[in-house]
Design a protein around this motif. Structure first.
Motif, PDB file in Angstrom:
ATOM      1  N   VAL A   1      -7.017  14.996   3.585  1.00 27.28           N
ATOM      2  CA  VAL A   1      -5.482  14.725   4.165  1.00 27.28           C
ATOM      3  C   VAL A   1      -5.250  13.456   4.828  1.00 27.28           C
ATOM      4  CG1 VAL A   1      -3.733  15.667   5.569  1.00 27.28           C
ATOM      5  CG2 VAL A   1      -4.985  17.123   4.060  1.00 27.28           C
ATOM      6  N   SER A   2      -6.011  13.169   6.006  1.00 29.83           N
ATOM      7  CA  SER A   2      -5.860  12.019   6.733  1.00 29.83           C
ATOM      8  C   SER A   2      -6.134  10.810   6.062  1.00 29.83           C
ATOM      9  CB  SER A   2      -6.975  12.174   7.913  1.00 29.83           C
ATOM     10  OG  SER A   2      -6.526  12.987   8.761  1.00 29.83           O
ATOM     11  N   GLU A   3      -7.101  10.839   5.132  1.00 24.98           N
ATOM     12  CA  GLU A   3      -7.256   9.274   4.460  1.00 24.98           C
ATOM     13  C   GLU A   3      -5.849   9.067   3.461  1.00 24.98           C
ATOM     14  OE1 GLU A   3      -9.403  11.936   4.857  1.00 24.98           O
ATOM     15  OE2 GLU A   3     -11.235  11.031   5.593  1.00 24.98           O
ATOM     16  N   PHE A   4      -5.334  10.356   2.836  1.00 25.29           N
ATOM     17  CA  PHE A   4      -4.041  10.065   1.957  1.00 25.29           C
ATOM     18  C   PHE A   4      -3.057   9.653   2.737  1.00 25.29           C
ATOM     19  CE2 PHE A   4      -0.876  10.888  -0.893  1.00 25.29           C
ATOM     20  CZ  PHE A   4      -0.081  11.804  -0.426  1.00 25.29           C
ATOM     21  N   VAL A   5      -2.987  10.177   3.795  1.00 21.81           N
ATOM     22  CA  VAL A   5      -1.510   9.913   4.716  1.00 21.81           C
ATOM     23  C   VAL A   5      -1.727   8.546   5.141  1.00 21.81           C
ATOM     24  CG1 VAL A   5      -0.420  10.076   6.978  1.00 21.81           C
ATOM     25  CG2 VAL A   5      -1.085  12.174   5.509  1.00 21.81           C
ATOM     26  N   ALA A   6      -2.790   8.005   5.710  1.00 25.86           N
ATOM     27  CA  ALA A   6      -3.097   6.627   6.115  1.00 25.86           C
ATOM     28  C   ALA A   6      -3.008   5.673   4.902  1.00 25.86           C
ATOM     29  CB  ALA A   6      -4.776   6.479   6.496  1.00 25.86           C
ATOM     30  N   VAL A   7      -3.247   6.012   3.552  1.00 30.21           N
ATOM     31  CA  VAL A   7      -3.086   5.120   2.311  1.00 30.21           C
ATOM     32  C   VAL A   7      -1.587   5.145   2.050  1.00 30.21           C
ATOM     33  CG1 VAL A   7      -3.417   4.870  -0.305  1.00 30.21           C
ATOM     34  CG2 VAL A   7      -5.340   5.553   1.349  1.00 30.21           C
ATOM     35  N   ALA A   8      -0.775   6.201   2.387  1.00 31.59           N
ATOM     36  CA  ALA A   8       0.319   6.152   1.828  1.00 31.59           C
ATOM     37  C   ALA A   8       1.330   5.423   2.956  1.00 31.59           C
ATOM     38  CB  ALA A   8       1.089   7.772   2.053  1.00 31.59           C
ATOM     39  N   GLU A   9       0.942   5.504   4.087  1.00 32.40           N
ATOM     40  CA  GLU A   9       1.838   4.786   5.263  1.00 32.40           C
ATOM     41  C   GLU A   9       1.245   3.216   5.278  1.00 32.40           C
ATOM     42  OE1 GLU A   9       1.040   6.938   8.871  1.00 32.40           O
ATOM     43  OE2 GLU A   9       2.442   8.371   8.148  1.00 32.40           O
ATOM     44  N   THR A  10       0.224   2.877   4.610  1.00 31.59           N
ATOM     45  CA  THR A  10      -0.178   1.470   4.754  1.00 31.59           C
ATOM     46  C   THR A  10      -0.033   0.999   3.211  1.00 31.59           C
ATOM     47  OG1 THR A  10      -2.497   1.869   4.418  1.00 31.59           O
ATOM     48  CG2 THR A  10      -1.917   1.951   6.687  1.00 31.59           C
ATOM     49  N   ASP A  11       0.063   1.663   2.407  1.00 31.41           N
ATOM     50  CA  ASP A  11       0.162   0.974   0.642  1.00 31.41           C
ATOM     51  C   ASP A  11      -1.255   0.384   0.465  1.00 31.41           C
ATOM     52  OD1 ASP A  11       3.670   0.254   1.298  1.00 31.41           O
ATOM     53  OD2 ASP A  11       2.854   1.816   0.731  1.00 31.41           O
ATOM     54  N   SER A  12      -2.304   0.792   1.072  1.00 35.29           N
ATOM     55  CA  SER A  12      -3.482   0.051   0.927  1.00 35.29           C
ATOM     56  C   SER A  12      -4.801   0.758   1.332  1.00 35.29           C
ATOM     57  CB  SER A  12      -3.428  -1.293   1.682  1.00 35.29           C
ATOM     58  OG  SER A  12      -4.715  -1.907   1.722  1.00 35.29           O
TER      59      SER A  12
ATOM     60  N   ARG B   1      -3.045  -4.774  -7.560  1.00 35.22           N
ATOM     61  CA  ARG B   1      -2.123  -5.421  -6.585  1.00 35.22           C
ATOM     62  C   ARG B   1      -1.247  -4.483  -5.553  1.00 35.22           C
ATOM     63  NH1 ARG B   1       1.832  -9.583  -9.481  1.00 35.22           N
ATOM     64  NH2 ARG B   1       2.079 -10.099  -7.252  1.00 35.22           N
ATOM     65  N   LYS B   2      -1.285  -3.234  -6.077  1.00 38.71           N
ATOM     66  CA  LYS B   2      -0.517  -2.152  -5.120  1.00 38.71           C
ATOM     67  C   LYS B   2      -0.749  -0.841  -5.341  1.00 38.71           C
ATOM     68  CE  LYS B   2       4.415  -1.171  -4.345  1.00 38.71           C
ATOM     69  NZ  LYS B   2       5.961  -1.600  -5.094  1.00 38.71           N
ATOM     70  N   VAL B   3      -0.639  -0.061  -4.227  1.00 33.56           N
ATOM     71  CA  VAL B   3      -0.850   1.424  -4.153  1.00 33.56           C
ATOM     72  C   VAL B   3       0.610   1.793  -3.992  1.00 33.56           C
ATOM     73  CG1 VAL B   3      -1.937   3.483  -3.266  1.00 33.56           C
ATOM     74  CG2 VAL B   3      -3.134   1.317  -3.565  1.00 33.56           C
ATOM     75  N   SER B   4       1.165   2.939  -4.584  1.00 37.65           N
ATOM     76  CA  SER B   4       2.319   3.509  -4.230  1.00 37.65           C
ATOM     77  C   SER B   4       2.146   5.009  -4.640  1.00 37.65           C
ATOM     78  CB  SER B   4       3.477   2.954  -5.076  1.00 37.65           C
ATOM     79  OG  SER B   4       3.069   3.056  -6.442  1.00 37.65           O
ATOM     80  N   LEU B   5       3.160   5.678  -4.179  1.00 37.14           N
ATOM     81  CA  LEU B   5       3.097   7.330  -4.029  1.00 37.14           C
ATOM     82  C   LEU B   5       3.864   7.552  -5.348  1.00 37.14           C
ATOM     83  CD1 LEU B   5       4.327   8.238  -0.323  1.00 37.14           C
ATOM     84  CD2 LEU B   5       2.126   8.786  -1.577  1.00 37.14           C
ATOM     85  N   THR B   6       3.029   8.763  -6.081  1.00 32.46           N
ATOM     86  CA  THR B   6       3.983   9.443  -7.250  1.00 32.46           C
ATOM     87  C   THR B   6       5.020  10.370  -6.595  1.00 32.46           C
ATOM     88  OG1 THR B   6       2.321  11.288  -7.215  1.00 32.46           O
ATOM     89  CG2 THR B   6       1.733   9.413  -8.623  1.00 32.46           C
ATOM     90  N   GLU B   7       5.712  10.982  -7.338  1.00 31.33           N
ATOM     91  CA  GLU B   7       7.010  11.913  -6.992  1.00 31.33           C
ATOM     92  C   GLU B   7       6.205  13.229  -6.108  1.00 31.33           C
ATOM     93  OE1 GLU B   7       9.529  13.226 -10.056  1.00 31.33           O
ATOM     94  OE2 GLU B   7      10.590  14.422  -8.248  1.00 31.33           O
ATOM     95  N   GLU B   8       5.292  13.512  -6.834  1.00 34.40           N
ATOM     96  CA  GLU B   8       4.377  14.523  -6.277  1.00 34.40           C
ATOM     97  C   GLU B   8       3.640  14.084  -4.889  1.00 34.40           C
ATOM     98  OE1 GLU B   8       4.651  15.209 -10.431  1.00 34.40           O
ATOM     99  OE2 GLU B   8       3.961  13.376  -9.137  1.00 34.40           O
ATOM    100  N   GLY B   9       3.280  12.666  -4.882  1.00 33.88           N
ATOM    101  CA  GLY B   9       2.539  12.163  -3.760  1.00 33.88           C
ATOM    102  C   GLY B   9       3.702  12.256  -2.520  1.00 33.88           C
ATOM    103  N   GLN B  10       5.075  11.860  -2.844  1.00 34.82           N
ATOM    104  CA  GLN B  10       5.780  11.712  -1.655  1.00 34.82           C
ATOM    105  C   GLN B  10       6.254  12.948  -1.270  1.00 34.82           C
ATOM    106  OE1 GLN B  10       7.623   8.768  -0.668  1.00 34.82           O
ATOM    107  NE2 GLN B  10       8.189  10.285   0.778  1.00 34.82           N
ATOM    108  N   ILE B  11       6.260  13.999  -2.071  1.00 31.45           N
ATOM    109  CA  ILE B  11       6.555  15.524  -1.480  1.00 31.45           C
ATOM    110  C   ILE B  11       5.133  16.073  -0.474  1.00 31.45           C
ATOM    111  CG2 ILE B  11       6.914  17.877  -2.286  1.00 31.45           C
ATOM    112  CD1 ILE B  11       8.243  16.994  -4.502  1.00 31.45           C
TER     113      ILE B  11
END
Length: 292
Positions: free
Chosen positions: A7-18, A54-64
């Motif tokens: 969870v912490s790893e996922f949130v960190a990736v989501a907030e840094t896009d990397s 080049r990029k990491v971004s959230l899926t729709e499920e990932g955003q929720i």
């Protein structure tokens, strides 16, 4: 696999896009971050992130999932500070939204002053005149004007604004000064999004139709037109106060002036009001009402 793993790893990736930046934030290897996020996706049977070279971004499920995880982590941070009796200092992320003009002129400078005082706070301010869904979009609070419509939100009145009808001395010299609402029909009234102006007549709210040769959804454009003697305008105080004080604009029809409108902070009814949000709201109230 524990429910917390990844969870912490996922949130960190989501907030840094990397993945790389997430590893730096967490102090672990990029490979470990990737493994933990992949394991989390496998456990959830859901793809949370789109990955390219080049990029990491959230899926729709990932955003929720991210919105819920962020709230849980915020709650854990607040709980830890409460349990360990740490000195109360605003820190962490705070997301809010405000109207464009009022946000630029009033709210944003106050936020900047607050962050100077509390540099551990990270504020994400989105300026828009659209009413955002605070829960769906993950906002902690919003600043809104006038009458509140959404009863599912908690609200705190921060200040108020007054609407002024005014024109330049040059316009009034050339076209005369209106003394009643009916006389507005004889004048060039600069319009915003609406084709009417609001007044208070004998204690009752009244909408008076107006027309003119300029219509624009920018208050600054209408103000500029009024200063150049093109017509009469109705705008909130934060647009016209300086021009009224300097005599570049003259206030009109003051005995018909509408009652002041509320300026509100609203936040989700079911969301705990964190100390950082409460302290920011206290700062807003103190600053906006100083000297009033």
């Amino acid at each position: 696999m524990s429910i917390w793993e990844g969870v912490s790893e996922f949130v960190a990736v989501a907030e840094t896009d990397s993945f790389t930046q997430a590893s730096k934030r967490l102090g672990i290897s990029t490979a470990q971050v990737s493994r933990q996020v992949s394991a989390l996706e496998a456990r959830l049977l859901t793809k949370l992130l789109y990955r390219t070279t080049r990029k990491v971004s959230l899926t729709e499920e990932g955003q929720i999932y991210y919105q819920h995880c962020r709230q849980v982590l915020d709650g854990l941070e607040e709980a830890e500070r409460a349990i360990t009796n740490l000195q109360l200092t605003p820190r962490g992320r705070l997301r809010m939204t405000a109207p464009v003009t009022y946000g630029e002129k009033v709210i944003a400078p106050l936020i900047n002053d607050f962050v100077v005082r509390y540099p551990e706070l990270e504020v994400q301010l989105h300026l828009t005149n659209q009413k955002m869904d605070l829960v769906a979009e993950g906002y902690d609070l919003a600043v809104r004007m006038g009458e509140l419509e959404d009863s599912s939100m908690m609200a705190r009145r921060l200040s108020s604004r007054a609407q002024y009808v005014c024109a330049s001395p040059e316009y009034l010299s050339n076209h005369g000064t209106p003394h009643s609402l009916s006389e507005l029909e004889q004048h060039n009234c600069l319009q915003g999004n609406l084709d009417y102006w609001r007044f208070n007549e004998r204690g009752k709210s009244r909408k008076t139709s107006v027309k003119g040769n300029i219509t624009c959804n920018s208050g600054w454009t209408l103000l500029d037109a009024a200063l150049k003697g093109i017509g009469i305008v109705q705008l909130p105080d934060y647009y016209v106060k300086q021009a009224l004080d300097s005599g570049k604009l003259i206030s009109l029809l003051e005995h018909y002036q509408e009652h002041d409108e509320g300026i509100w902070a609203v936040y989700p009814h079911n969301r705990h009001l964190s100390p950082k949000v409460r302290m920011l709201l206290d700062y807003f109230s103190e600053s906006l009402n100083r000297g009033s």
